[in-house]
Design a protein around this motif. Sequence first.
Motif, mmCIF file in Angstrom:
data_model
loop_
_atom_site.group_PDB
_atom_site.id
_atom_site.type_symbol
_atom_site.label_atom_id
_atom_site.label_comp_id
_atom_site.label_asym_id
_atom_site.label_seq_id
_atom_site.Cartn_x
_atom_site.Cartn_y
_atom_site.Cartn_z
ATOM 1 N N TYR A 1 11.388 9.708 6.546
ATOM 2 C CA TYR A 1 10.897 10.748 6.662
ATOM 3 C C TYR A 1 11.716 10.768 4.822
ATOM 4 O O TYR A 1 12.822 11.806 5.135
ATOM 5 C CB TYR A 1 10.657 11.302 7.165
ATOM 6 N N THR B 1 12.638 4.740 13.074
ATOM 7 C CA THR B 1 12.275 5.347 11.719
ATOM 8 C C THR B 1 13.141 6.910 11.220
ATOM 9 O O THR B 1 13.362 7.263 11.936
ATOM 10 C CB THR B 1 11.180 6.544 11.120
ATOM 11 N N SER C 1 11.567 2.455 8.466
ATOM 12 C CA SER C 1 10.542 3.457 7.187
ATOM 13 C C SER C 1 11.341 5.077 7.028
ATOM 14 O O SER C 1 12.092 4.736 8.222
ATOM 15 C CB SER C 1 9.597 3.482 8.398
ATOM 16 N N ASN D 1 13.498 -1.083 15.238
ATOM 17 C CA ASN D 1 12.899 -0.088 14.438
ATOM 18 C C ASN D 1 11.647 1.242 14.630
ATOM 19 O O ASN D 1 10.545 1.290 14.865
ATOM 20 C CB ASN D 1 11.354 -0.836 15.059
ATOM 21 N N THR E 1 6.982 9.129 3.915
ATOM 22 C CA THR E 1 6.624 9.728 4.456
ATOM 23 C C THR E 1 7.082 11.379 3.355
ATOM 24 O O THR E 1 8.320 11.043 4.046
ATOM 25 C CB THR E 1 6.412 9.893 5.973
ATOM 26 N N ARG F 1 10.881 0.565 4.064
ATOM 27 C CA ARG F 1 9.235 0.169 4.079
ATOM 28 C C ARG F 1 7.939 0.953 3.929
ATOM 29 O O ARG F 1 6.819 0.882 3.385
ATOM 30 C CB ARG F 1 8.858 -0.494 5.736
ATOM 31 N N ASP F 2 7.734 1.948 4.058
ATOM 32 C CA ASP F 2 7.290 2.719 3.852
ATOM 33 C C ASP F 2 8.297 4.425 3.984
ATOM 34 O O ASP F 2 8.950 5.041 4.095
ATOM 35 C CB ASP F 2 6.118 3.058 4.660
ATOM 36 N N TYR G 1 0.936 10.345 -0.636
ATOM 37 C CA TYR G 1 1.907 9.848 0.545
ATOM 38 C C TYR G 1 1.531 10.622 1.795
ATOM 39 O O TYR G 1 1.211 11.224 1.639
ATOM 40 C CB TYR G 1 3.587 10.102 0.532
#
Length: 355
Positions: free
Chosen positions: A120, A96, A118, A94, A154, A151-152, A183
């Motif tokens: 960036y 990023t 996740s 997990n 940034t 997932r997401d 965002y």
Amino acid sequence: MSRPIIATINQKALKHNLSIVRSIVPKLKIWSVIKANAYGHGINNIWSLSDTDGFALLSLEEAIMLRQHGWKKPILLLEGFFHVKDLYLISRYNLTTVIHSHWQIKALENTVLLNPVSIYLKINSGMNRLGFEQKSFNKILYKLNFLKNIRDITLMMHIGNNDNSDNINYFDRIKKSIKGKDYLCSISNSACVLWNSDVHYDWVRVGILLYGASPSGNWSDIANINLQPAMTLSSKIIGIQKLRLGDTIGYGSSYIAKKRQRIGIVACGYADGYPRHAPNGTPLLVDGNITQLLGTVSMDMITIDLTNCPQTCIGSSVELWGNTIKIDQVAKAAGTVSYELMCSLAPRVPLNIIC
């Protein structure tokens, strides 16, 4: 007995400095940057930063180590991943990851992951290191929104010049050009946290401030912020010499005595991480008195002026940098930056940890 040089790492200072940063950006989330072995302080010595919102580093191995030690909050891989197979570990633990290259996007498209990750998404700020250009950014962002492995997202940028308004305007233009979704963003480094509130956004990435030094390289710029140095490098006098007029010191005879003079030999050299190019006059502290470096720094020893330290003897304590002699002062005298001095601390220097 071991050689007297020692680096003291003050975990209480790290915690204090994080609280100072928190007071400056109370509503934002903080990445505590612990790359380069926590700026030379030791990756295993950063647990007093547990109040941070996340740790940011480069090494996948160190990220996994943090997870294995029980760290459950976010971990950011600042240079992303280097091999496709790294994605399996990023997903498993997990983590990023920064995405800055087209091959990384292709890897995310073609790899079957147990859990989405996740990311960036990095914009090239004009430093021309890592990141995507503005002309292709919106197209890339649109594509990434449809990848099941993500997932997401940034948005991220790194500013090399805090006072460069072009960088900031550049990011603003990109952000305003994005339609349909708002965002989270991360731009601010230590310098921006202090001196550019316009780009604080959602997550700030703080490194040098946590360790008690100035992002500008000038201690005077942060003297009123109440930061505490997290590292003190100290040693002792192991020899004393008395010079006559015309006597020289060390390799290359770079210092010539202009009068009768008493000097001390300190167990510290460039093999310990002290800057080899530190010139005559670089400040040090001996028995509570500020004095100066004389002659060329050698591998294992330096020579200092004891003219104004009549009580100093063999075994007297010397602060190379720390609470009184700021690491920024030493770095500036040597024509470098505190970042380099911290990261250059040699493995042979023993550590004393203050909890």
